[in-house]
Design a protein around this motif. Structure first.
Motif, PDB file in Angstrom:
ATOM      1  N   ILE A  16    -120.629 -11.617 -10.613  1.00 15.49           N
ATOM      2  CA  ILE A  16    -121.420 -11.469 -11.852  1.00 15.49           C
ATOM      3  C   ILE A  16    -121.006 -12.515 -12.899  1.00 15.49           C
ATOM      4  O   ILE A  16    -121.781 -12.813 -13.809  1.00 15.49           O
ATOM      5  CB  ILE A  16    -121.315 -10.044 -12.448  1.00 15.49           C
ATOM      6  N   TYR A  17    -119.798 -13.079 -12.764  1.00  9.38           N
ATOM      7  CA  TYR A  17    -119.347 -14.131 -13.684  1.00  9.38           C
ATOM      8  C   TYR A  17    -119.701 -15.526 -13.161  1.00  9.38           C
ATOM      9  O   TYR A  17    -119.407 -16.523 -13.815  1.00  9.38           O
ATOM     10  CB  TYR A  17    -117.841 -14.028 -13.913  1.00  9.38           C
ATOM     11  N   GLY A  18    -120.304 -15.574 -11.979  1.00  4.55           N
ATOM     12  CA  GLY A  18    -120.746 -16.847 -11.424  1.00  4.55           C
ATOM     13  C   GLY A  18    -119.962 -17.300 -10.215  1.00  4.55           C
ATOM     14  O   GLY A  18    -118.844 -16.856  -9.970  1.00  4.55           O
ATOM     15  N   PRO A  21    -125.375 -15.479 -12.031  1.00  7.53           N
ATOM     16  CA  PRO A  21    -126.583 -14.705 -11.711  1.00  7.53           C
ATOM     17  C   PRO A  21    -127.220 -14.092 -12.953  1.00  7.53           C
ATOM     18  O   PRO A  21    -126.535 -13.797 -13.943  1.00  7.53           O
ATOM     19  CB  PRO A  21    -126.059 -13.600 -10.775  1.00  7.53           C
ATOM     20  N   LYS A  22    -128.534 -13.928 -12.895  1.00  4.02           N
ATOM     21  CA  LYS A  22    -129.199 -13.237 -14.001  1.00  4.02           C
ATOM     22  C   LYS A  22    -128.753 -11.771 -14.013  1.00  4.02           C
ATOM     23  O   LYS A  22    -128.248 -11.252 -13.007  1.00  4.02           O
ATOM     24  CB  LYS A  22    -130.717 -13.345 -13.870  1.00  4.02           C
ATOM     25  N   LYS A  23    -128.937 -11.127 -15.132  1.00  3.84           N
ATOM     26  CA  LYS A  23    -128.467  -9.754 -15.303  1.00  3.84           C
ATOM     27  C   LYS A  23    -129.042  -8.845 -14.223  1.00  3.84           C
ATOM     28  O   LYS A  23    -130.240  -8.866 -13.932  1.00  3.84           O
ATOM     29  CB  LYS A  23    -128.874  -9.235 -16.690  1.00  3.84           C
ATOM     30  N   SER A  44    -126.452 -16.099  -6.946  1.00  4.63           N
ATOM     31  CA  SER A  44    -126.120 -17.193  -7.853  1.00  4.63           C
ATOM     32  C   SER A  44    -127.006 -18.417  -7.651  1.00  4.63           C
ATOM     33  O   SER A  44    -126.755 -19.466  -8.242  1.00  4.63           O
ATOM     34  CB  SER A  44    -124.648 -17.591  -7.674  1.00  4.63           C
ATOM     35  N   ASN A  45    -128.026 -18.305  -6.829  1.00  2.00           N
ATOM     36  CA  ASN A  45    -128.925 -19.430  -6.587  1.00  2.00           C
ATOM     37  C   ASN A  45    -129.800 -19.688  -7.807  1.00  2.00           C
ATOM     38  O   ASN A  45    -130.338 -18.756  -8.403  1.00  2.00           O
ATOM     39  CB  ASN A  45    -129.802 -19.152  -5.367  1.00  2.00           C
ATOM     40  N   MET A  46    -129.963 -20.954  -8.145  1.00  2.00           N
ATOM     41  CA  MET A  46    -130.815 -21.314  -9.281  1.00  2.00           C
ATOM     42  C   MET A  46    -132.252 -20.853  -9.040  1.00  2.00           C
ATOM     43  O   MET A  46    -132.952 -20.449  -9.961  1.00  2.00           O
ATOM     44  CB  MET A  46    -130.791 -22.833  -9.491  1.00  2.00           C
TER      45      MET A  46
END
Length: 308
Positions: free
Chosen positions: A202-204, A223-225, A230-232
């Motif tokens: 969650i922190y990347g 990652p978005k909420k 973590s993929n763009m």
């Protein structure tokens, strides 16, 4: 003019996003040195009269234009007349992908191909990471549902990844063991990668860029909420980052091994200082994002290391 042509095998430019795409970023940089870009799609690659022929077009990229590419001239090209060929189409790593590597193998003694087609074929982006198992979270590769059940009992939360998927597609976080779901998942994907879930995602994660056996830079992707991806392409946000001493050590080990395997350009990923098992050799991405965040231009590094 033979040494002033760079061929790119990739998805059609109309499918690319100039804001983030690494292929365009690399092409734009080499254009500054007066190289011409010949672009073709994998489906348009052939062997004709013992020559490797691609049906495509010369193209010019320009970030300042709303339509960022201009097709200059359509034609067939004998690829042995190019100085470099970049293999840049997105996975899935399927039979068409494999076929193109066999075709390009026939001219790799005449033209420098990045990445080496034999090496792309031999290095499975997920299975290759098993060489570095001690630096990974607990991981198994299997098609055996009972092995997955045993693994799930050990770890309670498990990530399921198809071995030949990409961009975060079909990745599943298993929070409870559902026999029917997993059975269907295995039917759809065959052998899969099962990995202990790392909650600090969650922190990347960290994407590390490797060029010609050297660790050249990194970004973090958060990652978005509510997501663990973590993929763009899945909505993650990129931020600047620094690598830890351990991450640098592992990255250098992998970089050295990749160079030995004739992989020139790769991306590897870490979560909480652990290698997550994705070693991107088919079409590594993130260089444009790194440049936008830090003004570090690894496209220049890429071409300089090729001694253009």
């Amino acid at each position: 003019m033979i040494n002033k042509i760079i061929a790119i095998q990739g998805d059609h430019p109309s499918k690319l996003n100039p804001l983030t795409d690494t292929t365009i970023f690399l092409a734009n940089e080499i254009q500054k040195k007066k190289y011409k870009i010949f672009y073709y799609e994998p489906k348009d690659l052939s062997i004709i009269n013992s020559k490797i022929i691609a049906k495509g077009f010369f193209v010019e990229f320009n970030y300042k234009r709303k339509i960022f590419f201009k097709i200059l001239k359509k034609q067939k090209m004998n690829l042995s007349k190019c100085k470099f060929i970049l293999i840049r189409q997105d996975p899935p790593f399927n039979l068409e992908y494999i076929s193109t590597t066999y075709i390009l193998d026939k001219i790799k003694d005449k033209v420098k191909i990045i990445n080496d087609p034999t090496s792309i074929r031999n290095i499975s982006e997920k299975l290759y990471s098993a060489k570095f198992y001690k630096y990974m979270p607990s991981t198994i590769f299997t098609k055996d549902i009972y092995e997955i059940k045993k693994f799930f009992k050990q770890h309670n939360q498990v990530i399921l990844k198809p071995i030949h998927s990409y961009s975060g597609n079909n990745i599943h976080l298993l929070k409870r063991f559902n026999f029917n779901f997993i059975k269907k998942f295995l039917q759809n994907h065959g052998h899969i990668m099962c990995q202990k879930y790392l909650s600090k995602i969650i922190y990347g994660d960290k994407r590390v860029f490797i060029i010609n056996g050297q660790v050249c830079g990194a970004i973090s992707r958060v990652p978005k909420k509510g997501s663990f991806l973590s993929n763009m392409s899945k909505g993650a946000k990129a931020i600047n980052t620094n690598l830890t001493t351990l991450e640098i050590k592992i990255s250098k080990l992998i970089a050295k091994d990749l160079k030995k395997e004739k992989i020139f350009f790769a991306g590897i990923d870490f979560i909480d200082q652990k290698l997550n098992g994705d070693i991107n050799v088919t079409s590594p991405t993130g260089l444009k994002t790194l440049y936008d965040l830090s003004e570090i231009n690894l496209a220049k590094t890429f071409w300089n290391k090729l001694k253009i």
